[in-house]
Design a protein around this motif. Structure first.
Motif, PDB file in Angstrom:
ATOM      1  N   MET A 153       0.849  -1.190   0.000  1.00 32.72           N
ATOM      2  CA  MET A 153       0.000   0.000   0.000  1.00 32.72           C
ATOM      3  C   MET A 153       0.882   1.236   0.000  1.00 32.72           C
ATOM      4  N   ILE A 154       0.655   2.139  -0.960  1.00 32.98           N
ATOM      5  CA  ILE A 154       1.479   3.327  -1.100  1.00 32.98           C
ATOM      6  C   ILE A 154       0.589   4.559  -1.131  1.00 32.98           C
ATOM      7  N   PHE A 155       0.887   5.519  -0.282  1.00 32.25           N
ATOM      8  CA  PHE A 155       0.235   6.822  -0.321  1.00 32.25           C
ATOM      9  C   PHE A 155       1.190   7.787  -1.017  1.00 32.25           C
ATOM     10  N   VAL A 282      -2.614   1.876  -4.433  1.00 31.86           N
ATOM     11  CA  VAL A 282      -1.921   3.162  -4.469  1.00 31.86           C
ATOM     12  C   VAL A 282      -2.963   4.251  -4.295  1.00 31.86           C
ATOM     13  N   ILE A 283      -2.725   5.122  -3.330  1.00 34.58           N
ATOM     14  CA  ILE A 283      -3.668   6.195  -3.026  1.00 34.58           C
ATOM     15  C   ILE A 283      -2.963   7.515  -3.298  1.00 34.58           C
ATOM     16  N   CYS A 284      -3.453   8.264  -4.292  1.00 34.64           N
ATOM     17  CA  CYS A 284      -2.797   9.498  -4.743  1.00 34.64           C
ATOM     18  C   CYS A 284      -3.656  10.710  -4.405  1.00 34.64           C
ATOM     19  N   GLY A 285      -3.014  11.788  -4.010  1.00 32.11           N
ATOM     20  CA  GLY A 285      -3.768  13.006  -3.765  1.00 32.11           C
ATOM     21  C   GLY A 285      -2.903  14.155  -3.286  1.00 32.11           C
ATOM     22  N   ASP A 286      -3.471  15.331  -3.317  1.00 33.47           N
ATOM     23  CA  ASP A 286      -2.798  16.540  -2.857  1.00 33.47           C
ATOM     24  C   ASP A 286      -3.544  17.065  -1.636  1.00 33.47           C
ATOM     25  N   PRO A 287      -2.979  16.902  -0.450  1.00 34.69           N
ATOM     26  CA  PRO A 287      -3.682  17.336   0.771  1.00 34.69           C
ATOM     27  C   PRO A 287      -4.018  18.817   0.788  1.00 34.69           C
ATOM     28  N   LYS A 288      -3.381  19.610  -0.075  1.00 30.80           N
ATOM     29  CA  LYS A 288      -3.642  21.052  -0.087  1.00 30.80           C
ATOM     30  C   LYS A 288      -4.736  21.449  -1.073  1.00 30.80           C
ATOM     31  N   GLN A 289      -5.335  20.472  -1.754  1.00 29.78           N
ATOM     32  CA  GLN A 289      -6.357  20.776  -2.761  1.00 29.78           C
ATOM     33  C   GLN A 289      -7.659  20.030  -2.445  1.00 29.78           C
ATOM     34  N   VAL A 290      -8.160  20.186  -1.249  1.00 28.71           N
ATOM     35  CA  VAL A 290      -9.368  19.496  -0.809  1.00 28.71           C
ATOM     36  C   VAL A 290     -10.603  20.272  -1.275  1.00 28.71           C
ATOM     37  N   ASP A 291     -11.521  19.576  -1.980  1.00 26.27           N
ATOM     38  CA  ASP A 291     -12.748  20.202  -2.482  1.00 26.27           C
ATOM     39  C   ASP A 291     -13.992  19.745  -1.718  1.00 26.27           C
ATOM     40  N   LEU A 292     -13.808  19.096  -0.572  1.00 28.53           N
ATOM     41  CA  LEU A 292     -14.951  18.623   0.205  1.00 28.53           C
ATOM     42  C   LEU A 292     -15.756  19.803   0.753  1.00 28.53           C
ATOM     43  N   PRO A 293     -17.060  19.667   0.807  1.00 26.88           N
ATOM     44  CA  PRO A 293     -17.892  20.772   1.307  1.00 26.88           C
ATOM     45  C   PRO A 293     -17.767  20.955   2.811  1.00 26.88           C
ATOM     46  N   ILE A 316       4.922   8.505   0.297  1.00 26.14           N
ATOM     47  CA  ILE A 316       5.862   9.266  -0.515  1.00 26.14           C
ATOM     48  C   ILE A 316       5.328  10.682  -0.659  1.00 26.14           C
ATOM     49  N   LYS A 317       6.103  11.663  -0.237  1.00 25.72           N
ATOM     50  CA  LYS A 317       5.674  13.063  -0.293  1.00 25.72           C
ATOM     51  C   LYS A 317       6.453  13.807  -1.377  1.00 25.72           C
ATOM     52  N   PHE A 318       5.710  14.325  -2.353  1.00 26.79           N
ATOM     53  CA  PHE A 318       6.298  15.119  -3.421  1.00 26.79           C
ATOM     54  C   PHE A 318       6.154  16.601  -3.096  1.00 26.79           C
ATOM     55  N   GLY A 319       7.058  17.411  -3.663  1.00 29.49           N
ATOM     56  CA  GLY A 319       6.983  18.853  -3.501  1.00 29.49           C
ATOM     57  C   GLY A 319       7.084  19.563  -4.829  1.00 29.49           C
TER      58      GLY A 319
END
Length: 343
Positions: A153-155, A282-293, A316-319
């Motif tokens: 499992m990879i985040f 594999v779970i991909c996402g940008d924690p700074k771009q949350v569109d939840l209401p 794995i944290k990308f910048g």
């Protein structure tokens, strides 16, 4: 390859001469209208002059060392038959200039054929698909590819343009083609940025397909179109919103969740517990771009905080420095991150 170094103490500049052995490779090394040389000069602040098979690099010592590694890296990749496009050149430059790499580089005055940092050598990790071979285009991407080959499992966290989803799809396609898994399942939460999908025209598939388009694009880039269509029809490849995962056990599958920051904590728990035997997630996402209401908590951040220390789970944290699109994209990300931090 023969090289020598001269120090200009007054101007604090280094002059480094390199001679390449195969003149037939130099055309591709320089690029059309010398665009590769120009890119290296612009990005690293050096001057490069060519005469025959010899190149002279002039600039500050660290920049000269980085330019040396970029040139030898491009040359060595071409020598091994790898294709080099403008994006690959930009990636090699970025990796050479990356502090995580540069801090381990030898001074230009100590460089030799057997004494170079890893950027000058073709990458040892790669992903082979039916249409192309994917090589890492940043230091973090290399770590990501290693995790994809190793862990269950990879985040993958970080901004757009860092290759999180694209590399994951490439790894999934590679394992599907090789028979390591039987199915490839790609999912996304159907969270809207401004409009409700109920107001969009068409049936359910036509409503949700726009949200899944990036996954289709990555598939068509790694598999011939006819194979994509055939495997979708046979069920070997499934692309569906996260809501369609409920109640299932995803065994013998490579499962990718994209835009995971837009899942709720409950949705993420439901998705992760679909994990079956001989599967990889594999779970991909940008924690700074949350569109939840409203004040809903992102399931991605919640899951990472709970699971990051579990064995066979990688984070794995990308910048911004890992952005592998146009260099301007990385600067845009940095600008927005800097403004957000100031606010």
């Amino acid at each position: 390859m023969v090289q020598k170094t001269k120090a200009d103490d007054a101007a604090k500049l280094i002059k480094l001469d390199i001679e390449f052995e195969d003149p037939q490779i130099l055309g591709d090394l320089f690029g059309e209208y010398d665009r590769n040389i120009v890119a290296i000069e612009d990005r690293l602040g050096v001057y490069i002059a060519a005469r025959g098979t010899k190149l002279k690099i002039e600039g500050e010592e660290q920049s000269v060392a980085q330019a040396h590694d970029v040139l030898t890296g491009i040359y060595n990749r071409l020598e091994k038959g790898q294709e080099i496009d403008a994006g690959a050149v930009e990636a090699i430059i970025a990796m050479a200039a990356d502090p995580r790499v540069a801090k381990g580089a030898k001074p230009a005055s100590e460089l030799s054929q057997t004494n170079r940092n890893d950027v000058s050598e073709p990458p040892k990790v790669m992903i082979r698909t039916r249409k192309k071979t994917i090589f890492p285009r940043s230091v973090r991407q290399a770590h990501y590819m290693e995790a994809l080959a190793r862990d269950d499992m990879i985040f993958a966290l970080g901004p757009a343009g860092t290759g999180k989803t694209y590399v994951a799809v490439a790894q999934a396609v590679s394992q599907l083609v090789s028979g390591s898994v039987d199915r490839l399942i790609l999912s996304r939460p159907a969270v809207e940025a401004g409009e409700k999908i109920g107001f969009l025209p068409g049936d359910m598939k036509e409503k949700v397909d726009p949200f899944l388009r990036p996954l289709y694009d990555a598939l068509y880039d790694t598999l011939p179109a006819e194979q994509v269509e055939r495997r979708i029809e046979s069920g070997e490849i499934e692309i569906a919103p996260i809501a369609f995962m409920r109640g299932r056990t995803l065994a013998d599958a490579f499962v990718i969740l994209d835009e995971a920051q837009n899942t709720t904590a409950a949705q993420m728990k439901m998705f992760l517990t679909r994990f079956g035997m001989n599967s990889r997630m594999v779970i991909c996402g940008d924690p700074k771009q949350v569109d939840l209401p409203g004040e809903a908590v992102s399931g991605l951040a919640d899951a990472v905080s709970k699971l990051r220390d579990i064995e066979k789970v990688s984070v794995i944290k990308f910048g911004a420095s890992d952005v592998v699109r146009h260099p301007l994209v990385g600067k845009i990300v940095e600008a927005y991150e800097g403004k957000d931090a100031a606010d």
